[in-house]
Design an enzyme around this catalytic site. Sequence first.
Site, PDB file in Angstrom:
ATOM      1  N   CYS A  90      36.795  51.082  62.297  1.00 39.20           N
ATOM      2  CA  CYS A  90      37.720  51.008  63.423  1.00 39.20           C
ATOM      3  C   CYS A  90      37.037  51.408  64.724  1.00 39.20           C
ATOM      4  CB  CYS A  90      38.936  51.891  63.161  1.00 39.20           C
ATOM      5  SG  CYS A  90      40.209  51.787  64.448  1.00 39.20           S
ATOM      6  N   CYS A 143      47.169  55.515  59.837  1.00 37.75           N
ATOM      7  CA  CYS A 143      48.531  55.799  60.282  1.00 37.75           C
ATOM      8  C   CYS A 143      49.574  54.978  59.566  1.00 37.75           C
ATOM      9  CB  CYS A 143      48.658  55.574  61.789  1.00 37.75           C
ATOM     10  SG  CYS A 143      48.795  53.832  62.280  1.00 37.75           S
TER      11      CYS A 143
END
Length: 381
Positions: free
Chosen positions: A120, A213
């Site tokens: 990421c 998340c």
Amino acid sequence: MLGSLWHGLKLRLTTQRRLPKKGDRVVMAMSGGVDSSVSAALLKQQGFDVEGFYMKNWDTRDERGVCPSEQDWHDVQQVCQQLDIPCKQVDFVKDYWHQVFQDTLDDYAAGLTPNPDVLCNQHIKFGSLLNKIPDDAWLATGHYCRTDGYGRLLRGREPAKDQSYYLSTVPWTALQRTIFPLGDIPSKRQVKQMAHDMGLLQVATKRESYGICFVGQHRKFADFLGQYIDQPAGQAMDLESGKIIGEHKGLFGYTIGQAAHIHHGSHKWFVAHKDMESNTLLCVPGSTHPALFHQACIARHWTWIHTYRPSSPSINVMAQVRYRQQPLKARLTQDDDGRYRVTFEQPIRAMARGQQVVIWDRDWCLGSGIIDDIVPANLPI
């Protein structure tokens, strides 16, 4: 530690130093947490022209669980309003799916232990996001690490929170445009106190998020992966005796060195190996079993942050295979096939294929690779 091997690189870097100055435009990558919120406040106090960017990386319409992203975006807006800085949401859902999530799924399905946070940072935060900001603007993040203006990635001042591990594949050209406002803060406790003193009460006491998340706060990661990976249950076996001790629920949900949650006899069983061909989980009794220790690893897809390779075929480094692992002395050598071998002075526990092995020269992060193979330690049983 590396001495003259890096002298030429340091000389070249001194001619390319770039430092931020008051009035410069800064795009702050904001998550809705305390770290990025305090970072934004510090930049504003220091006289920078700050704008908050919130990255939307996951589409909750594709997820049956509860994702806190909407609350996080609300918190970002509230903090930015309080700091009197503009903010906007940027959509990287497709980028994240194709450049991070799909590769992560493929690796888990192949029995590996990938690190999506490294991907990421490499492809989204310091890739897609950085490409969206003007060339004359800085990118700022709430990572606990530092850079010196030469594009060198340095450890944060607080060893327990240092996050340079996660940035070990970010190129120096991106780091040279990046500010880490929390790099010199000595503790997370101080950051929370700073948030309280700044009046950012909504994030000062906010629960810290860990992991990805979109999994949600009350879900098991293995259950989440099970929605995307179709692997059957299978046998769990004692590595030593070859006896069946139970059943696993899908090899993708198990990590080398972690408790196997197999109830058999009086032992507590730990994962030593995943045999993908036979769909068998191989376990050992006890967390200190010799089969859990390894002396070296061989890494593929090696990244030098400065695209600079040492002239010597073998150098001494400090290395880690996990975030928050204590840095360990090791020897880095390049194999004939182009991969890199990291040999540790002392055997380390629970190394796994797919993990990121990262190297440093003291506090200077040099680069990393993905573990492709591991070399067991010769420890007595």
